[in-house]
Design an enzyme around this catalytic site. Structure first.
Site, mmCIF file in Angstrom:
data_model
loop_
_atom_site.group_PDB
_atom_site.id
_atom_site.type_symbol
_atom_site.label_atom_id
_atom_site.label_comp_id
_atom_site.label_asym_id
_atom_site.label_seq_id
_atom_site.Cartn_x
_atom_site.Cartn_y
_atom_site.Cartn_z
ATOM 1 N N ARG A 19 31.011 26.242 36.553
ATOM 2 C CA ARG A 19 31.645 27.225 37.578
ATOM 3 C C ARG A 19 31.040 27.167 38.779
ATOM 4 O O ARG A 19 29.962 26.474 38.934
ATOM 5 C CB ARG A 19 31.525 28.507 36.850
ATOM 6 C CG ARG A 19 30.486 28.876 35.966
ATOM 7 C CD ARG A 19 29.145 29.258 36.655
ATOM 8 N NE ARG A 19 29.218 30.117 37.875
ATOM 9 C CZ ARG A 19 28.438 30.036 38.897
ATOM 10 N NH1 ARG A 19 27.500 29.015 38.921
ATOM 11 N NH2 ARG A 19 28.418 30.927 39.783
ATOM 12 N N GLY A 20 31.584 27.982 39.664
ATOM 13 C CA GLY A 20 31.241 27.875 41.153
ATOM 14 C C GLY A 20 32.126 26.861 41.614
ATOM 15 O O GLY A 20 32.301 25.929 41.173
ATOM 16 N N ALA A 21 32.922 27.429 43.158
ATOM 17 C CA ALA A 21 33.748 26.468 43.662
ATOM 18 C C ALA A 21 33.290 25.065 43.717
ATOM 19 O O ALA A 21 34.310 24.257 43.445
ATOM 20 C CB ALA A 21 34.190 27.258 44.841
ATOM 21 N N ARG A 35 41.979 27.004 36.373
ATOM 22 C CA ARG A 35 41.577 28.403 36.884
ATOM 23 C C ARG A 35 42.466 28.460 38.519
ATOM 24 O O ARG A 35 42.517 27.240 39.275
ATOM 25 C CB ARG A 35 40.105 28.498 37.425
ATOM 26 C CG ARG A 35 39.309 28.570 36.104
ATOM 27 C CD ARG A 35 37.898 28.688 36.392
ATOM 28 N NE ARG A 35 37.688 30.439 36.787
ATOM 29 C CZ ARG A 35 36.308 30.659 37.294
ATOM 30 N NH1 ARG A 35 35.372 30.167 37.473
ATOM 31 N NH2 ARG A 35 36.057 31.908 37.321
ATOM 32 N N GLN A 70 26.648 36.420 36.189
ATOM 33 C CA GLN A 70 26.014 35.106 36.968
ATOM 34 C C GLN A 70 24.749 35.014 37.696
ATOM 35 O O GLN A 70 23.897 34.258 37.936
ATOM 36 C CB GLN A 70 27.280 34.405 37.842
ATOM 37 C CG GLN A 70 28.364 33.729 37.077
ATOM 38 C CD GLN A 70 29.403 34.780 36.759
ATOM 39 O OE1 GLN A 70 29.193 36.138 36.810
ATOM 40 N NE2 GLN A 70 30.761 34.554 36.880
ATOM 41 N N ASP A 127 34.838 31.387 47.190
ATOM 42 C CA ASP A 127 35.923 30.394 46.441
ATOM 43 C C ASP A 127 36.914 30.127 47.307
ATOM 44 O O ASP A 127 37.488 28.978 46.962
ATOM 45 C CB ASP A 127 36.328 31.331 45.092
ATOM 46 C CG ASP A 127 35.150 31.216 44.052
ATOM 47 O OD1 ASP A 127 34.373 32.311 44.291
ATOM 48 O OD2 ASP A 127 35.178 30.409 43.243
ATOM 49 N N ASN A 149 35.693 35.903 46.973
ATOM 50 C CA ASN A 149 34.406 35.501 46.350
ATOM 51 C C ASN A 149 34.291 36.560 44.908
ATOM 52 O O ASN A 149 35.270 37.313 44.776
ATOM 53 C CB ASN A 149 33.016 35.811 47.038
ATOM 54 C CG ASN A 149 31.802 34.996 46.445
ATOM 55 O OD1 ASN A 149 31.893 33.953 45.899
ATOM 56 N ND2 ASN A 149 30.982 35.827 46.390
ATOM 57 N N LYS A 150 33.382 36.247 44.241
ATOM 58 C CA LYS A 150 33.166 36.888 43.072
ATOM 59 C C LYS A 150 33.494 38.404 43.063
ATOM 60 O O LYS A 150 32.939 39.004 44.091
ATOM 61 C CB LYS A 150 31.738 36.774 42.381
ATOM 62 C CG LYS A 150 31.490 37.475 40.990
ATOM 63 C CD LYS A 150 32.375 37.358 40.033
ATOM 64 C CE LYS A 150 32.601 35.615 39.894
ATOM 65 N NZ LYS A 150 33.814 35.583 38.974
#
Ligand code: MRU
Length: 353
Positions: A50-52, A92, A199, A240, A250-251
């Site tokens: 995960r993470g862009a 995603r 996270q 992201d 973003n998150k």
């Protein structure tokens, strides 16, 4: 040594992708072997990777896994490539790096039409490794530009994980921290735990501890009190998707943090490579926001915390308006003020749409 969460082991035909299974951290450090696109799809969807930027690297490698045994005739190959691209792209929706990497791979393959399919396959393999290498280099540059913004002694608040685990290596927001530390600056990090999947607590705290950087975890809802009662020098987060006017996805929780930072006059920075920009969208209202299962809130880590039958609202990302962002740290420099013109100026010539 920085953590490198993704590696291709061995050659094109006999090799596989190995990923740190991030759902198991910090309890266990387990490498997951991916030998086909389905395993990679699942790993992206459930956030093992995960993470862009890391999603982009993983997807490029997933595409190689998908087509390495595809038919050797051109029509059959390109048909398989297009289906695999669409399949992986559906894993995603928010991180634009996923689409950026897949489309770059497809464009590379198309540029070789007419050449033997075996050559195209080998070129795609090389391209995926190049995407990984370039991402690592971009993260180093982000660290260099961002560290300039960090005082000699600084307390930094971050959200989610925008570190080595979220990229090819070194991170984006955390690259700024790592570089500042390498420069001898005295850094203390506060990491929001980042509900619901933690996270910040599980991943940011883990990798900063591995690197020997002092880190303290707080509940997301303690961030306002933290800013009110302690001196936070700056907030820095990853992204992201950043659109043409600078609005940034973003998150979930990033927007609340930006509002708090504005209220307390704390500079709020975003760190991201050029591959995270989507200049085809005019503003943040057009960014697709991933909705995830309510069970991530109601039954986190297999323990029920919300009564059965009560629905949970679980957007995985939010959008922070450009006006709340003091600067965006990219591998090409810092975009500040955050506005359409300055974004084009810093990103030119590669992103001109
Ligand atoms: O759902 P996740 O864990 O993939 O979300 C990750 C983030 O929001 C990160 O901050 C972002 O991708 C930047 S990573 C360098």
């Amino acid at each position: 040594m920085p953590v490198r969460p993704i590696r291709w082991k061995s050659g094109l035909l006999d090799g596989c992708v190995e990923l740190i299974d991030q759902t198991l951290l910090p309890g266990k450090l387990v490498w997951l072997e991916c030998r086909d696109a389905e395993t990679m799809f699942e790993a992206i969807q459930v956030l093992r990777v995960r993470g862009a930027p890391a999603i982009g690297v993983a997807a490029a490698m997933g595409l190689v896994l998908a087509v390495r045994n595809a038919p050797e005739n051109e029509n059959g190959f390109f048909d398989a490539l297009s289906k695999a691209r669409d399949y992986l792209a559906s894993s995603r929706p928010t991180a634009v790096n996923l689409f950026w990497a897949l489309d770059r791979m497809v464009a590379r393959a198309k540029s070789l039409k007419g050449r033997p399919v075996s050559v195209i396959k080998q070129t795609l393999f090389d391209e995926a490794l190049t995407i990984q290498r370039e991402d690592a280099n971009m993260c180093r540059s982000i660290g260099g530009f961002g560290a300039v913004l960090v005082p000699q002694s600084a307390t930094i608040l971050t959200h989610c994980n925008a570190g080595s685990l979220a990229t090819a290596e070194y991170g984006t927001a955390l690259a700024v921290v790592y570089t500042a530390v390498e420069q001898g600056k005295k850094i203390q990090v506060y990491a929001d735990e980042t509900r619901p999947l933690l996270q910040g607590a599980r991943l940011t705290a883990w990798e900063l501890q591995q690197a020997g950087v002092p880190v303290t975890v707080l509940c997301d809802n303690a961030a306002g009190w933290l800013m009110q009662t302690k001196k936070i020098d700056l907030v820095i987060v990853g992204a992201d998707r950043i659109v043409a006017n600078g609005d940034t996805a973003n998150k979930i929780g990033t927007y609340s943090l930006a509002v708090l930072a504005w209220r307390h006059n704390v500079p709020f920075y975003v760190a991201a490579p050029s591959s995270t920009f989507d200049l085809s969208l005019a503003d943040g209202s057009a960014i697709p926001i991933e909705m995830r299962s309510g069970d991530e809130i109601g039954r986190p880590f297999a323990s029920r915390v919300v009564p059965d039958g009560v629905p949970c609202y679980n957007p995985a990302f939010d959008v922070t308006p450009a006006e709340l962002i003091r600067g965006i740290v990219t591998e090409r420099g810092v975009i500040s003020p955050v506005c359409r013109e300055r974004i084009r100026e810093v990103l030119a010539p590669s992103q001109t749409n």
